[in-house]
Design a protein around this motif. Structure first.
Motif, PDB file in Angstrom:
ATOM      1  N   TYR A   1     -14.442  -0.006   7.428  1.00 13.38           N
ATOM      2  CA  TYR A   1     -13.640   0.746   8.390  1.00 13.38           C
ATOM      3  C   TYR A   1     -14.373   1.169   9.661  1.00 13.38           C
ATOM      4  O   TYR A   1     -13.761   1.304  10.715  1.00 13.38           O
ATOM      5  CB  TYR A   1     -13.046   1.990   7.715  1.00 13.38           C
ATOM      6  CG  TYR A   1     -12.306   1.704   6.440  1.00 13.38           C
ATOM      7  CD1 TYR A   1     -11.221   0.817   6.425  1.00 13.38           C
ATOM      8  CD2 TYR A   1     -12.678   2.297   5.238  1.00 13.38           C
ATOM      9  CE1 TYR A   1     -10.548   0.544   5.252  1.00 13.38           C
ATOM     10  CE2 TYR A   1     -12.001   2.030   4.059  1.00 13.38           C
ATOM     11  CZ  TYR A   1     -10.939   1.149   4.068  1.00 13.38           C
ATOM     12  OH  TYR A   1     -10.279   0.883   2.904  1.00 13.38           O
TER      13      TYR A   1
ATOM     14  N   ILE B   1       0.838  -1.219   0.000  1.00 11.67           N
ATOM     15  CA  ILE B   1       0.000   0.000   0.000  1.00 11.67           C
ATOM     16  C   ILE B   1       0.868   1.263   0.000  1.00 11.67           C
ATOM     17  O   ILE B   1       0.852   2.070   0.938  1.00 11.67           O
ATOM     18  CB  ILE B   1      -1.052   0.050   1.133  1.00 11.67           C
ATOM     19  CG1 ILE B   1      -1.655  -1.341   1.445  1.00 11.67           C
ATOM     20  CG2 ILE B   1      -2.166   1.031   0.760  1.00 11.67           C
ATOM     21  CD1 ILE B   1      -2.828  -1.311   2.415  1.00 11.67           C
TER      22      ILE B   1
ATOM     23  N   GLU C   1      -7.497   5.322  -0.474  1.00  8.19           N
ATOM     24  CA  GLU C   1      -8.458   4.215  -0.291  1.00  8.19           C
ATOM     25  C   GLU C   1      -9.814   4.532  -0.911  1.00  8.19           C
ATOM     26  O   GLU C   1     -10.539   3.637  -1.342  1.00  8.19           O
ATOM     27  CB  GLU C   1      -8.640   3.909   1.196  1.00  8.19           C
ATOM     28  CG  GLU C   1      -7.354   3.626   1.968  1.00  8.19           C
ATOM     29  CD  GLU C   1      -6.503   2.565   1.338  1.00  8.19           C
ATOM     30  OE1 GLU C   1      -7.008   1.456   1.091  1.00  8.19           O
ATOM     31  OE2 GLU C   1      -5.316   2.843   1.061  1.00  8.19           O
TER      32      GLU C   1
ATOM     33  N   GLU D   1      -6.791  14.725   1.141  1.00  5.88           N
ATOM     34  CA  GLU D   1      -5.763  13.995   0.395  1.00  5.88           C
ATOM     35  C   GLU D   1      -5.698  14.637  -1.002  1.00  5.88           C
ATOM     36  O   GLU D   1      -6.713  14.701  -1.679  1.00  5.88           O
ATOM     37  CB  GLU D   1      -6.160  12.530   0.224  1.00  5.88           C
ATOM     38  CG  GLU D   1      -6.359  11.754   1.512  1.00  5.88           C
ATOM     39  CD  GLU D   1      -7.348  10.592   1.313  1.00  5.88           C
ATOM     40  OE1 GLU D   1      -6.925   9.500   0.919  1.00  5.88           O
ATOM     41  OE2 GLU D   1      -8.553  10.804   1.543  1.00  5.88           O
TER      42      GLU D   1
ATOM     43  N   ASP E   1      -3.091  15.598   3.572  1.00  6.14           N
ATOM     44  CA  ASP E   1      -2.720  14.241   3.975  1.00  6.14           C
ATOM     45  C   ASP E   1      -2.023  13.599   2.784  1.00  6.14           C
ATOM     46  O   ASP E   1      -2.664  13.151   1.836  1.00  6.14           O
ATOM     47  CB  ASP E   1      -3.974  13.454   4.394  1.00  6.14           C
ATOM     48  CG  ASP E   1      -3.635  12.026   4.822  1.00  6.14           C
ATOM     49  OD1 ASP E   1      -2.512  11.573   4.531  1.00  6.14           O
ATOM     50  OD2 ASP E   1      -4.500  11.365   5.433  1.00  6.14           O
TER      51      ASP E   1
ATOM     52  N   GLY F   1      -7.586   6.896   8.331  1.00  7.49           N
ATOM     53  CA  GLY F   1      -7.082   5.962   9.330  1.00  7.49           C
ATOM     54  C   GLY F   1      -8.175   5.205  10.059  1.00  7.49           C
ATOM     55  O   GLY F   1      -9.361   5.351   9.743  1.00  7.49           O
TER      56      GLY F   1
ATOM     57  N   VAL G   1      -2.178  11.961  11.414  1.00 12.82           N
ATOM     58  CA  VAL G   1      -3.389  12.736  11.142  1.00 12.82           C
ATOM     59  C   VAL G   1      -4.007  13.211  12.463  1.00 12.82           C
ATOM     60  O   VAL G   1      -4.407  14.373  12.593  1.00 12.82           O
ATOM     61  CB  VAL G   1      -4.401  11.908  10.314  1.00 12.82           C
ATOM     62  CG1 VAL G   1      -5.714  12.666  10.177  1.00 12.82           C
ATOM     63  CG2 VAL G   1      -3.830  11.578   8.935  1.00 12.82           C
TER      64      VAL G   1
ATOM     65  N   GLY H   1       0.356   6.460   9.997  1.00 15.17           N
ATOM     66  CA  GLY H   1      -0.342   7.544   9.329  1.00 15.17           C
ATOM     67  C   GLY H   1      -1.482   8.088  10.173  1.00 15.17           C
ATOM     68  O   GLY H   1      -1.652   9.313  10.305  1.00 15.17           O
ATOM     69  N   ALA H   2      -2.261   7.190  10.746  1.00 16.65           N
ATOM     70  CA  ALA H   2      -3.406   7.623  11.548  1.00 16.65           C
ATOM     71  C   ALA H   2      -2.945   8.517  12.697  1.00 16.65           C
ATOM     72  O   ALA H   2      -3.567   9.534  13.006  1.00 16.65           O
ATOM     73  CB  ALA H   2      -4.159   6.413  12.091  1.00 16.65           C
TER      74      ALA H   2
END
Ligand code: PLZ
Length: 439
Positions: free
Chosen positions: A155, A50, A212, A207, A240, A140, A115, A111-112
């Protein structure tokens, strides 16, 4: 050595079901653009874990730097006893990220986490609370970043309640909204002003190319208009770049392509060649608004991860991986367009550099969101690709986007072979005859 089947059985009894894997093959080794599983099967890698191993798996300089650092020391905690590598990564981030102004960075693990911290910093610096995010966004899986993320399944389903003061507005999605960048921005800004209020917005978080959510490339002008609005409204504009960053789109950061200089930028994934590291980088006055001790974490900016990042950045400079990403687009795009000409299910070929996508729809059908997504066909192509030995990822709110994220160091013959396997995988489409299957 145990086989993939053995490992899969053991996994079933030990690993939580909620953590799933795309393929049932277990990795033995991986290099530039290839992977070998424990059964001895070779794969072409179009996923880079990813968008992480932009410099390739086990990149020589990264391996060497990690080995040297592990031998010196593995962890002291930067909040307890600091070390040079952390400072050096922050220096590199200040130099590489867009914007010729004084910057500061803070390092984290994922990453989460980056953020989450960008939002903390923006709220602290502005004294405001509201965070504006976009349709199809992914930020995230922690509680705050789930709230920032649009897609419910897989998610968010069942994981609420979510953090408050998050407002979602329309994303520019040319295939589906038919709007130019300026119009799409005016629409989104209208939503913000009506539903949130300009003076209450702490941050606009976006982003530059959605990951995603479907590799959605906003129409030209959308990002600059939002950045300009944010500045005027006194809100922090956060890009992001966790998936788009570190040469992926053919520049160091995707914002550069539209001359956008975010106030804060979050990075992770490609930054450290596969080791867990993430960062928030931005204007000194915003970053330094936070009191000493207000940011941190035990492992953030771990010395081994920092050493890997420094070697990763050096490799990107030496091999000019931004140019490599652009070259991948030059090779892949004509073939993807030819594929689209052959398969009417491909509604759009899009992306930039080595972040490319095909969006699959039911030809000739239109619904409330525009062309009717075809997740069944998308899954069929991905499955066929896996059968052929191509690691191919999908994405999208509707699960109908095939994404290409090869390592930027992929060899010409590997790229060529991967594209041939993708073309072959599309032959599976002639076998998907059940309309709506898989929905
Ligand atoms: N922001 C733009 O792409 C991670 C997640 C896959 P972490 N994307 C892959 C999955 O199913 O969990 C991502 C991203 C953008 C934030 C994140 C989050 O980064 O390192 O996974 O926390």
């Amino acid at each position: 050595m145990p086989t993939s089947a053995d490992l899969h059985r053991r996994r079933g009894a030990a690993v939580a079901r909620g953590v799933s894997s795309m393929i049932p093959s277990y990795v033995s080794t991986a290099a530039g653009g290839t992977m070998t599983d424990v059964d001895g099967r070779g794969w072409i890698d179009f996923g880079s874990g990813i968008a992480v191993t932009n410099v390739g798996n086990a990149a020589p300089k990264v391996v060497e730097a990690v080995r040297a650092q592990v031998e010196r020391f593995t962890h002291t905690c930067f909040m307890i006893a600091p070390y040079e590598q952390y400072v050096a990564v922050c220096e590199q981030l200040a130099e590489l990220t867009p914007g010729d102004f004084e910057k500061r960075s803070a390092l984290f693990n994922s990453g989460a986490e980056a953020v989450e911290n960008a939002v903390k910093i923006a709220r602290h610096a502005t004294g405001r609370q509201a965070v504006v995010v976009f349709d199809h966004a992914y930020h995230g899986r922690t509680n705050l970043t789930m709230a920032l993320t649009a897609k419910v399944m897989p998610y968010k389903h069942g994981f609420g309640p979510f953090a408050g003061e998050i407002y979602r507005v329309a994303m520019s999605y040319p295939l589906r909204d038919g709007r130019g960048g300026a119009d799409a921005a005016a629409y989104a800004i209208g939503q913000i002003e009506k539903h949130v209020g300009a003076t209450d917005v702490a941050a606009v978080l976006i982003e530059p190319i959605q990951g995603e959510g479907g590799f959605v490339v906003p129409a030209a002008g959308f990002l600059p208009a939002l950045a300009a609005w944010s500045r005027q409204a006194g809100a922090v504009f956060i890009a992001d770049e966790i998936q788009t960053g570190f040469c992926r789109t053919g520049s160091w950061f995707a914002c550069e392509d539209e001359g956008v200089e975010p106030d804060l930028i979050t990075t992770a994934k490609g930054i450290a060649g596969g080791l867990p590291l993430a960062a928030v980088t931005g204007r000194a006055e915003i970053m330094d608004a936070v009191h000493p001790g207000g940011l941190g974490g035990t492992y953030g900016g771990n010395p081994v991860a920092c050493a890997a990042a420094l070697a990763t950045i050096e490799t990107m400079r030496e091999l000019d991986l931004a140019a490599a990403a652009r070259r991948i687009a030059e090779v892949a795009l004509p073939r993807l367009h030819a594929l689209a000409a052959k398969h009417p299910q491909i509604a759009e070929v899009r992306g930039r550099g080595a972040m490319l996508a095909l969006e699959l729809v039911r030809p000739g059908e239109s619904g409330p969101d525009g062309p009717v997504p075809d997740p069944a066909a998308t899954a069929a192509v991905a499955k066929a690709a896996h059968g052929l030995g191509l690691l191919l990822l999908t994405c999208g709110t509707y699960g109908n986007v095939i994404r290409l994220l090869p390592p930027l160091v992929i060899a010409d013959d590997e790229l060529d072979r991967g594209l041939s396997l993708l073309e072959q995988a599309f032959e599976a489409l002639t076998d998907t005859t059940t309309p709506g299957a898989g929905k």
